[in-house]
Design an enzyme around this catalytic site. Structure first.
Site, short mmCIF file in Angstrom:
data_model
loop_
_atom_site.label_atom_id
_atom_site.label_comp_id
_atom_site.label_asym_id
_atom_site.label_seq_id
_atom_site.Cartn_x
_atom_site.Cartn_y
_atom_site.Cartn_z
N ALA A 62 0.84 -1.21 0.00
CA ALA A 62 0.00 0.00 0.00
C ALA A 62 0.86 1.25 0.00
CB ALA A 62 -0.89 0.00 1.23
N GLY A 103 0.34 -5.43 0.49
CA GLY A 103 -0.64 -5.33 -0.59
C GLY A 103 -0.10 -5.88 -1.90
N GLU A 106 -0.63 -9.46 -1.78
CA GLU A 106 -2.07 -9.73 -1.94
C GLU A 106 -2.48 -9.63 -3.40
OE1 GLU A 106 -3.12 -6.86 1.24
OE2 GLU A 106 -4.32 -8.51 2.03
N GLU A 126 2.43 -5.79 7.58
CA GLU A 126 1.36 -4.94 8.14
C GLU A 126 1.42 -4.82 9.66
OE1 GLU A 126 1.03 -7.00 5.68
OE2 GLU A 126 -0.21 -6.11 4.11
#
Ligand code: NAD
Length: 719
Positions: A62, A103, A106, A126
């Site tokens: 992210a 992310g 992911e 995270e």
């Protein structure tokens, strides 16, 4: 510039992520991925889609700058991007090199297949920001690597090479990083093969997670995580989220992940960890310096003094590949210093942290000398001799004679006046403080002390050099103790006063360690050496005759109890063991001093211990800010987080104070000041603290509109 470039070639659509430096998943990148995916799906010539990143990163995750605005949640939100990839009717292949984290990982899990370089870096970091993966990571990852592997990564935040998952369905193909085209070729071969096989797309969401003893294993994981989490919530909630993958329904598991992610996003812990992340970045921005400030070249360094600090500083440079000369006054001290350096490297080799040949290379970069002439070619000379202004004077006079024109002259002093040290030379503009922390080769913090005449290019050079040698630099103005040690003074004073009033060293240590500190003040002092603070106290007693003597601490030192190095201090230490054992001898001293002071001991609550220690730090921090010694409150936080074991999930003393509310801090300080045993003046609040509390602001908050300020001030006068 588009964030994704699209190329269609022989039936394959290549979607190249192009958001330098690390393909952070900003809103623009997310939108471009979905747009180009749609284009590839609509293109009848395309039978498979490859998403590829750059050499340094597939994607680092992210874009955390977006956390504070609305862009993070703007559509397409990352979970929707992953779902879109997974729902694509044509096979989507992630081609992974470099960092594939958070992310980014992911995103790869949303794809139907993954081809990776064996040295790609895989992680879910995270938890380090007090969060969990929020775009399906906790649900898709265990479906590919199993419950245990998934928990290990998601709970620890650790980075591992892709090769660790060799043989698991996480990667369809793992190739060695043999050069520029290795990944592209492997991805092309794999995707071409898909056409021949003509199999339906495989979606990770359709897989199941099974574990023969899931309940027991999850319990075991929770116990383990709680033991190392030091009060942090995110690692435990990460276990809950991964556990939800055992549900047969992917969507139900996703709902659990979403709920926990949203809850953590608003948690004080995550706010603190994000503050710490940005605070460290901000610390490198220094008033008066800019990209255009010239810098000096540092290719050779000299260190004067091969004691505890000199040895550690020399290793820091050698570890960064920078040749360093170490100068001593006597052969015997030089030999001792070099032997100490060799011992540290040998220890690293024994622990397999360093290859023997690398250790040799590093030792070879350190040249011992007794001759000041050896420092004449150095671009930077760091003095680390005894903490005595006369010794420093002699050294700097000598350096002024031998150092080449343009060399930077630095002192590692902890308490002495850097302006005065600079005045011992004819080139005060080239002088500054470089305050390393012990052990200097390990501790991340470096206080860069800007003296009155330090030139901007000297400061700019020190800041970028700090980065080069792996340190986190914070600029401090000149004052006794700079930022960190100056704040430690009132903190230590409170710790000692609480012994007089009724607490024991172990109670004080335990209370603040439960708050999250790596070590309480007494264990810390035993580690650093109680003689160091005794030496400083004696100087303060001499300078301020009215000052109250800390008799308990002085008596501990008078008995030669300097801490771990002498086998006893505030605690007792047994040979070969690190545990601090409470000692009745210390209790006896405390008891005698209480009697001498006519104090009837009282039970002090842990909450009082924690607040007194913290708010003593905060009040001094506020003074440091108002005097301009620190440039911003977050710099003070960085000092405490990287140099003093302050719990990172509390964001640092100034952030913590702002989080609990400066009005609350002031009220508590007034209560402490009313304690009959309080040291007169010690709880006098800093003007800045009073002002900000009246305005209802925190240390880092921008000025509030006048209307809010009035309201806050009114509220305060009522309370
Ligand atoms: P130390 O006593 O271990 O080492 C000092 C060394 O300097 C000795 O080896 C001594 O022989 C040498 N020396 C003395 N005079 C010299 C001269 N004229 N020329 C060359 N060498 C000379 O002390 P230390 O703990 O390494 O501290 C050094 C400096 O670093 C002090 O200013 C101290 O305040 C500061 N400092 C110490 C710590 C710490 O935790 N020890 C932390 C930060 C800063």
């Amino acid at each position: 510039m588009k964030a994704v470039t699209y190329k269609s070639e022989s039936g394959l659509a290549w979607l190249s992520l192009d958001n330098p430096p690390l393909n952070a998943l900003s809103h623009a990148l997310r939108k471009a991925i979905v747009d180009e995916l749609d284009r590839a799906v609509a293109d009848p010539k395309v039978y498979a889609i490859i998403i590829i990143g750059g050499e340094r990163a597939f994607s680092s995750g992210a874009d955390i700058k977006e956390f504070s605005g609305g862009a993070f949640y703007a559509e397409p939100f990352l979970p929707a991007v992953c779902d879109a990839l997974e729902a694509a009717p044509k096979p989507v292949v992630a081609a992974i090199s470099g960092a594939c984290m958070g992310g980014g990982l992911e995103l790869a899990l949303g794809c139907h297949h993954r081809v990776a370089l064996a040295d790609a870096k895989i992680a879910f970091p995270e938890v380090k920001l007090g969060l969990i993966p929020g775009a399906g990571g906790t649900q898709r990852f265990p479906r590919l690597v199993g419950l245990e592997n998934a928990l290990n990564l998601v709970v620890s935040g650790a980075t591992v090479p892709a090769s660790m998952f060799k043989g698991s369905p996480l990667f369809d193909v793992l190739v060695e990083n043999t050069g520029a085209n290795a990944l592209r070729d492997a991805a092309r071969d794999f995707a071409s093969g898909l056409r021949k096989r003509d199999t339906p797309v495989r979606r990770v969401r359709d897989l199941r997670v099974k574990h023969p003893q899931a309940e027991a294993f999850l319990q075991f994981a929770k116990t383990g995580a709680a033991a190392v989490a030091r009060g942090m919530v995110a690692p435990l909630r990460a276990i809950d989220a991964v556990a939800a993958s055992l549900e047969n329904s992917f969507d139900k598991g996703m709902a659990v992940e979403r709920r926990i992610f949203t809850e953590l996003m608003a948690s004080p812990e995550s706010q603190a960890l994000r503050h710490a992340f940005f605070a460290e970045r901000a610390a490198s921005k220094v008033d008066g310096l800019g990209d255009k400030t010239p810098q000096r070249k540092i290719q050779q360094v000299a260190v004067i003094g091969a004691g505890t600090m000199g040895g550690g500083i020399a290793m820091t440079f050698a570890n960064a590949g920078i040749p360093v000369t170490v100068l001593e006054a006597k052969q015997e001290s030089l030999d001792r210093g070099m032997a100490g350096i060799r011992k540290v490297y040998e220890g690293s080799v024994t622990k397999k942290k360093l290859k023997p040949e690398d250790a040799q290379k590093r030792v070879a970069l350190i040249s011992p000398s007794l001759d000041y002439g050896a420092a004449s070619k150095a671009d930077l000379i760091i003095e680390a001799v005894f903490e005595d202004i006369e010794v420093k004077k002699a050294v700097f006079r000598e350096l002024d004679k031998v150092a080449r024109k343009g060399a930077i002259l630095a002192s590692n002093t902890s308490t002495l006046d850097v302006d005065k040290i600079a005045s011992f030379t004819k080139r005060p503009g080239d002088v500054l403080g470089l305050h390393f922390f012990s052990p200097a080769n390990i501790m991340r913090l470096l206080e860069v002390v800007r003296a009155g005449k330090t030139r901007p290019d000297v400061l700019a050079t020190a800041m970028s050099l700090a980065k080069r040698i792996g340190k986190t630099a914070v600029v401090s103005g000149v004052c006794d103790g700079f930022i960190g040690n100056r704040m430690l003074d009132p903190y230590a004073q409170q710790a000692l006063l609480m012994l007089e009033e009724g607490a024991s060293p172990q109670q004080v240590d335990k209370a603040i360690e439960t708050f999250g500190f790596a070590m309480g003040p007494f264990r810390m002092s035993d580690l650093a050496g109680n003689d160091i603070s005794w030496h400083i106290r004696k100087r303060h007693y001499a300078e301020h005759p009215q000052m109250r003597h800390m008799r308990i601490a002085d008596r501990v030192c008078e008995l030669g109890r300097f801490g771990q190095k002498t086998g006893s201090g505030w605690y007792r230490y047994e040979a070969g063991r690190r545990d601090a054992i409470p000692d009745p001898e210390v209790d006896r001293i405390i008891d005698e001093e209480r009697k001498a002071l006519k104090i009837k001991p009282r039970r002090i609550a842990d909450e009082e211990i924690v607040d007194r220690l913290l708010f003593a730090l905060v009040n001094e921090g506020a003074r440091i800010l108002e005097e301009g010694i620190a440039q911003r409150a977050s710099d003070i936080d960085v000092v405490y987080l990287t140099g003093y074991g302050f719990p990172v999930h509390r964001g640092g003393p100034m952030f913590h104070a702002s989080q609990v509310g400066l009005g609350h801090v002031l009220r508590r300080m007034r209560e402490f000041a009313a304690n009959p045993h309080a040291e007169p003046g010690s709880w006098k609040p800093a003007k800045l603290l009073v002002k900000l509390a009246a305005e209802g602001r925190g240390f880092d908050d921008p000025a509030a509109p006048a209307s809010r300020r009035k309201k806050a001030a009114k509220g305060k006068s009522r309370g």
